[in-house]
Design an enzyme around this catalytic site. Structure first.
Site, PDB file in Angstrom:
ATOM      1  N   CYS A  35       5.629 -14.833  -3.611  1.00 16.71           N
ATOM      2  CA  CYS A  35       6.012 -14.541  -2.218  1.00 16.71           C
ATOM      3  C   CYS A  35       5.421 -15.570  -1.261  1.00 16.71           C
ATOM      4  CB  CYS A  35       5.582 -13.131  -1.818  1.00 16.71           C
ATOM      5  SG  CYS A  35       3.810 -12.872  -1.892  1.00 16.71           S
ATOM      6  N   CYS A 104       0.747  -6.608  -3.385  1.00 22.50           N
ATOM      7  CA  CYS A 104       0.085  -7.044  -2.151  1.00 22.50           C
ATOM      8  C   CYS A 104      -1.370  -6.560  -2.142  1.00 22.50           C
ATOM      9  CB  CYS A 104       0.825  -6.516  -0.933  1.00 22.50           C
ATOM     10  SG  CYS A 104       2.621  -6.659  -1.059  1.00 22.50           S
TER      11      CYS A 104
HETATM   12 FE1  FES Z   1       3.462 -11.158  -0.802  1.00 17.63          FE
HETATM   13 FE2  FES Z   1       3.098  -8.719   0.048  1.00 17.63          FE
HETATM   14  S1  FES Z   1       4.982  -9.668  -0.295  1.00 17.63           S
HETATM   15  S2  FES Z   1       1.602 -10.121  -0.608  1.00 17.63           S
END
Ligand code: FES
Length: 146
Positions: A35, A104
């Protein structure tokens, strides 16, 4: 049911312990390669107790809420407790995270561990390396600050 709990929303909107500790005793930075989010944890340590902790998170709302909650959970606590903090405990304290957002909270656990490890390294403490994620062999792609 709402996707995010009230507690998550509260910590996302009013994150605790945001910032930098200039003369930190330990700093840990991790990122999630998928991400692209990055979390940095600063620790001020005295007599093996976390006197102060601050974080900077460039990431999603769940990552910010996780850092906020995790820092609250380790502030004033002994290092041993900080090392024992799991991402599940952070997610639980937030009254849950959606399954696809659990990673996360992993960032928070790993950033704290790295900051403690950094402290041990700086102090020349002979610590148990198996307590820390082996960045070279793990497949999370989370550690990029060697
Ligand atoms: Fe990357 Fe939450 S989507 S840490």
């Amino acid at each position: 049911m709402a996707l995010y709990s009230e507690t998550v929303m509260d910590h996302f909107r009013n994150p605790r312990n945001v910032g930098v500790i200039e003369d930190a005793d330990g700093v840990g930075e991790v990122g999630n390669a998928k991400c692209g989010d990055i979390m940095k944890i600063y620790l001020k340590i005295r007599d093996d107790v976390i006197e102060d902790v601050k974080f900077e998170t460039f990431g999603c709302g769940s990552a910010i809420a996780s850092s906020s909650m995790a820092t609250e959970m380790i502030k004033g606590r002994p290092l041993s407790e900080a090392l024992a903090l799991t991402n599940q405990a952070v997610a639980q304290a937030l009254d849950g995270l959606p399954a696809h957002k659990l990673h996360c909270s992993v960032l928070a656990e790993e950033a704290i561990k790295k900051a403690v490890q950094d402290y041990y390294e700086r102090q020349g403490v002979d610590y148990d390396k198996s307590l820390f994620p082996a960045c070279d062999s793990c497949d999370h792609g989370c550690c990029h600050s060697h």
